[in-house]
Design a protein around this motif. Sequence first.
Motif, PDB file in Angstrom:
ATOM      1  N   ALA A   5       0.789  -1.364   0.053  1.00 52.56           N
ATOM      2  CA  ALA A   5      -0.133  -0.093   0.101  1.00 52.56           C
ATOM      3  C   ALA A   5       0.974   1.079  -0.053  1.00 52.56           C
ATOM      4  O   ALA A   5       0.278   2.280  -0.210  1.00 52.56           O
ATOM      5  N   LEU A   6       2.038   1.128   0.064  1.00 57.06           N
ATOM      6  CA  LEU A   6       3.102   2.395   0.181  1.00 57.06           C
ATOM      7  C   LEU A   6       2.896   3.020  -1.218  1.00 57.06           C
ATOM      8  O   LEU A   6       3.100   2.377  -2.414  1.00 57.06           O
ATOM      9  N   PRO A   7       3.022   4.471  -1.067  1.00 57.32           N
ATOM     10  CA  PRO A   7       2.830   5.013  -2.550  1.00 57.32           C
ATOM     11  C   PRO A   7       4.131   4.965  -2.898  1.00 57.32           C
ATOM     12  O   PRO A   7       5.130   4.862  -2.465  1.00 57.32           O
ATOM     13  N   GLY A   8       4.177   5.161  -4.388  1.00 64.28           N
ATOM     14  CA  GLY A   8       5.494   5.475  -5.076  1.00 64.28           C
ATOM     15  C   GLY A   8       6.120   3.936  -5.507  1.00 64.28           C
ATOM     16  O   GLY A   8       5.615   2.936  -5.464  1.00 64.28           O
ATOM     17  N   ASP A   9       7.237   3.884  -6.178  1.00 65.75           N
ATOM     18  CA  ASP A   9       8.061   2.776  -6.612  1.00 65.75           C
ATOM     19  C   ASP A   9       8.701   2.189  -5.563  1.00 65.75           C
ATOM     20  O   ASP A   9       9.528   2.737  -4.851  1.00 65.75           O
ATOM     21  N   HIS A  10       8.432   0.862  -5.130  1.00 69.30           N
ATOM     22  CA  HIS A  10       9.241   0.183  -3.964  1.00 69.30           C
ATOM     23  C   HIS A  10       8.874  -1.160  -4.330  1.00 69.30           C
ATOM     24  O   HIS A  10       7.970  -1.813  -5.154  1.00 69.30           O
ATOM     25  N   PRO A  11       9.804  -2.212  -3.701  1.00 70.19           N
ATOM     26  CA  PRO A  11       9.607  -3.770  -3.884  1.00 70.19           C
ATOM     27  C   PRO A  11       8.404  -4.071  -3.295  1.00 70.19           C
ATOM     28  O   PRO A  11       8.065  -3.711  -2.343  1.00 70.19           O
ATOM     29  N   SER A  12       7.957  -5.208  -3.796  1.00 64.44           N
ATOM     30  CA  SER A  12       6.808  -5.879  -3.078  1.00 64.44           C
ATOM     31  C   SER A  12       7.599  -6.982  -2.379  1.00 64.44           C
ATOM     32  O   SER A  12       8.521  -7.464  -2.600  1.00 64.44           O
ATOM     33  N   VAL A  13       6.910  -7.234  -1.045  1.00 61.04           N
ATOM     34  CA  VAL A  13       7.619  -8.283  -0.137  1.00 61.04           C
ATOM     35  C   VAL A  13       6.682  -9.137   0.267  1.00 61.04           C
ATOM     36  O   VAL A  13       5.519  -8.573   0.913  1.00 61.04           O
TER      37      VAL A  13
END
Length: 152
Positions: A23-31
């Motif tokens: 649910a974090l905004p922006g580009d980030h890895p999925s965990v």
Amino acid sequence: MASRRDANGRTLSSRTLSAAVDALPGDHPSVSHAAIAKLAKGSQDNPTVGTILALCEALGGVPPAHLLPHESYGDLRALEAFEDPKARRVLALLNDLPPDEIQNVIADLEQRREDLGLEPVPDNEASARGKPQRRRSMDDAAQYAADSLEGL
């Protein structure tokens, strides 16, 4: 995860933390929740920097050092303070002082906090000394967890 709570006041599970990362905004890895569970148990010990940063953000902005596997990194309040450049400057100024002088500085700061009506800061070093020793090392516990998962 044990020191953070969800909106209902419950301890975060690996599934809720995984959902919070997604649910974090922006580009980030999925965990995945499985990867989070392995990290928490110690059976996966080399996450990427992106994974660590995403987990820290999902946990409410905790400093990355809080996720390091060492008992002295468990003081979240101190680690959050260390994120402040002024706090790091104070530590740099204290760096070469003799131990008795550092004790004097601590006593002065505690008195200033009291004079300002601020809550006292708990002495985590004193409370850590009273904790019982673990029976297994972190590596042994991780190996035990991995063996249990594999049915060995």
